[in-house]
Design a protein around this motif. Structure first.
Motif, PDB file in Angstrom:
ATOM      1  N   ALA A 243       0.837  -1.201   0.000  1.00 14.13           N
ATOM      2  CA  ALA A 243       0.000   0.000   0.000  1.00 14.13           C
ATOM      3  C   ALA A 243       0.874   1.255   0.000  1.00 14.13           C
ATOM      4  N   GLY A 244       1.984   1.217   0.744  1.00 16.30           N
ATOM      5  CA  GLY A 244       2.896   2.354   0.757  1.00 16.30           C
ATOM      6  C   GLY A 244       3.528   2.596  -0.597  1.00 16.30           C
ATOM      7  N   MET A 245       3.940   1.528  -1.272  1.00 13.94           N
ATOM      8  CA  MET A 245       4.529   1.675  -2.609  1.00 13.94           C
ATOM      9  C   MET A 245       3.509   2.240  -3.593  1.00 13.94           C
ATOM     10  N   THR A 246       2.269   1.772  -3.515  1.00 13.60           N
ATOM     11  CA  THR A 246       1.211   2.295  -4.393  1.00 13.60           C
ATOM     12  C   THR A 246       0.996   3.782  -4.131  1.00 13.60           C
ATOM     13  N   ALA A 247       0.985   4.163  -2.856  1.00 21.45           N
ATOM     14  CA  ALA A 247       0.797   5.566  -2.498  1.00 21.45           C
ATOM     15  C   ALA A 247       1.916   6.445  -3.064  1.00 21.45           C
ATOM     16  N   ILE A 248       3.142   5.930  -3.028  1.00 21.74           N
ATOM     17  CA  ILE A 248       4.281   6.714  -3.541  1.00 21.74           C
ATOM     18  C   ILE A 248       4.143   6.953  -5.039  1.00 21.74           C
ATOM     19  N   VAL A 249       3.756   5.926  -5.780  1.00 22.08           N
ATOM     20  CA  VAL A 249       3.576   6.097  -7.228  1.00 22.08           C
ATOM     21  C   VAL A 249       2.484   7.132  -7.501  1.00 22.08           C
ATOM     22  N   LEU A 250       1.372   7.049  -6.767  1.00 22.45           N
ATOM     23  CA  LEU A 250       0.280   8.011  -6.950  1.00 22.45           C
ATOM     24  C   LEU A 250       0.743   9.430  -6.606  1.00 22.45           C
ATOM     25  N   HIS A 251       1.558   9.559  -5.570  1.00 19.30           N
ATOM     26  CA  HIS A 251       2.115  10.872  -5.200  1.00 19.30           C
ATOM     27  C   HIS A 251       2.947  11.442  -6.335  1.00 19.30           C
ATOM     28  N   ASP A 252       3.818  10.600  -6.900  1.00 24.00           N
ATOM     29  CA  ASP A 252       4.679  11.076  -7.981  1.00 24.00           C
ATOM     30  C   ASP A 252       3.869  11.496  -9.206  1.00 24.00           C
TER      31      ASP A 252
END
Length: 266
Positions: A35-44
């Motif tokens: 979930a954290g990795m998905t959030a980072i991609v969405l942030h970028d």
């Protein structure tokens, strides 16, 4: 991101049924990581609302797993949403929460949290706090083990460290040290790391603007945007280039180089 979301969906049913404690801990930890990795991609990508929702899921899963370092990593990464999109004071508060969770151990999460706090304080015009956090980040970086320094999602390698230092020192106006970190980060970044290399170039342009060469700053930033595929000229890169443009006094906006940056953003 599609693969991450698909894998996360596979884990969800397992969390909804009774499991042995050790198994549930591992499942929660894995769910928190994905979930954290998905959030980072969405942030970028600039999808802030969706990123925050995934960070909330990651924080909940990390909390259930009992992994304090993962929980701190999630909070530090979430702080970067506010850091990069106009809420540096909120980012500083979240980064400080992450620092309290990590404790005094030299871990990747602790180093990241200190570096993010430094950036947030620098953007909030709190130079003393920013320099203290930078010093803490450097001290922690020196003490990291080889595993903690790994170039992974959850490690804090030298390249990542200098990317954070570049932004913090640029915001502080310490352009000499900022350029040193930009140079080192570029040396350590793969030629295919388009986003990272462009952000470092924009930091360098901001240093040029701070030192009085606004024309060169605008030309460098516009050139960096021009060579990117259209899909990369959004989200975080656009936000950082826009910050540079907005830092230029309005009386200069009719100058050719400044107009060129404006057109590149438009």
């Amino acid at each position: 991101m599609a693969d991450l979301v698909t894998d996360f969906a596979d884990i969800r049913p397992l969390l909804g049924v009774p499991q042995p404690v050790a198994t549930r801990v591992r499942l929660c930890r894995t769910a928190g990581q994905m979930a954290g990795m998905t959030a980072i991609v969405l942030h970028d990508l600039g999808s802030r609302r969706e990123a925050r929702a995934w960070f909330a899921t990651a924080a909940h899963a990390a909390g259930e797993s009992g992994d304090r370092q993962l929980h701190a990593w999630v909070m530090a990464r979430e702080a970067m949403v506010g850091l990069n999109y106009g809420s540096p004071k909120a980012a500083a508060g979240l980064a400080e929460q992450a620092r309290r969770v990590t404790g005094n151990s030299p871990t990747a999460a602790a180093t990241l949290a200190a570096a993010v706090a430094a950036r947030a304080y620098a953007l909030s015009h709190q130079p003393d706090q920013a320099r203290d956090a930078l010093a803490d980040a450097d001290r922690l970086m020196e003490r990291l083990s080889g595993e903690q320094r790994a170039d992974t999602w959850f490690g804090h390698c030298e390249q990542k460290h200098h990317v954070h230092l570049s932004h913090a020192l640029t915001a502080l106006g310490d352009t000499g040290r900022a350029r040193e970190s930009q140079g080192r980060a570029l040396e350590l970044s793969a030629p295919t790391s388009s986003m990272t290399r462009t952000l470092l170039t924009i930091d360098g342009a901001a240093c040029a603007h701070h030192d009085g060469d606004t024309e060169q700053a605008c030309r460098r930033a516009a050139a960096a945007l021009a060579v990117l595929p259209a899909g990369y000229r959004t989200g975080l890169i656009r936000a950082r280039a826009t910050d540079l443009y907005q830092s230029i006094p309005a009386q200069h906006h009719r100058e050719p180089a400044v107009r060129a940056l404006h057109n590149a953003l438009a």
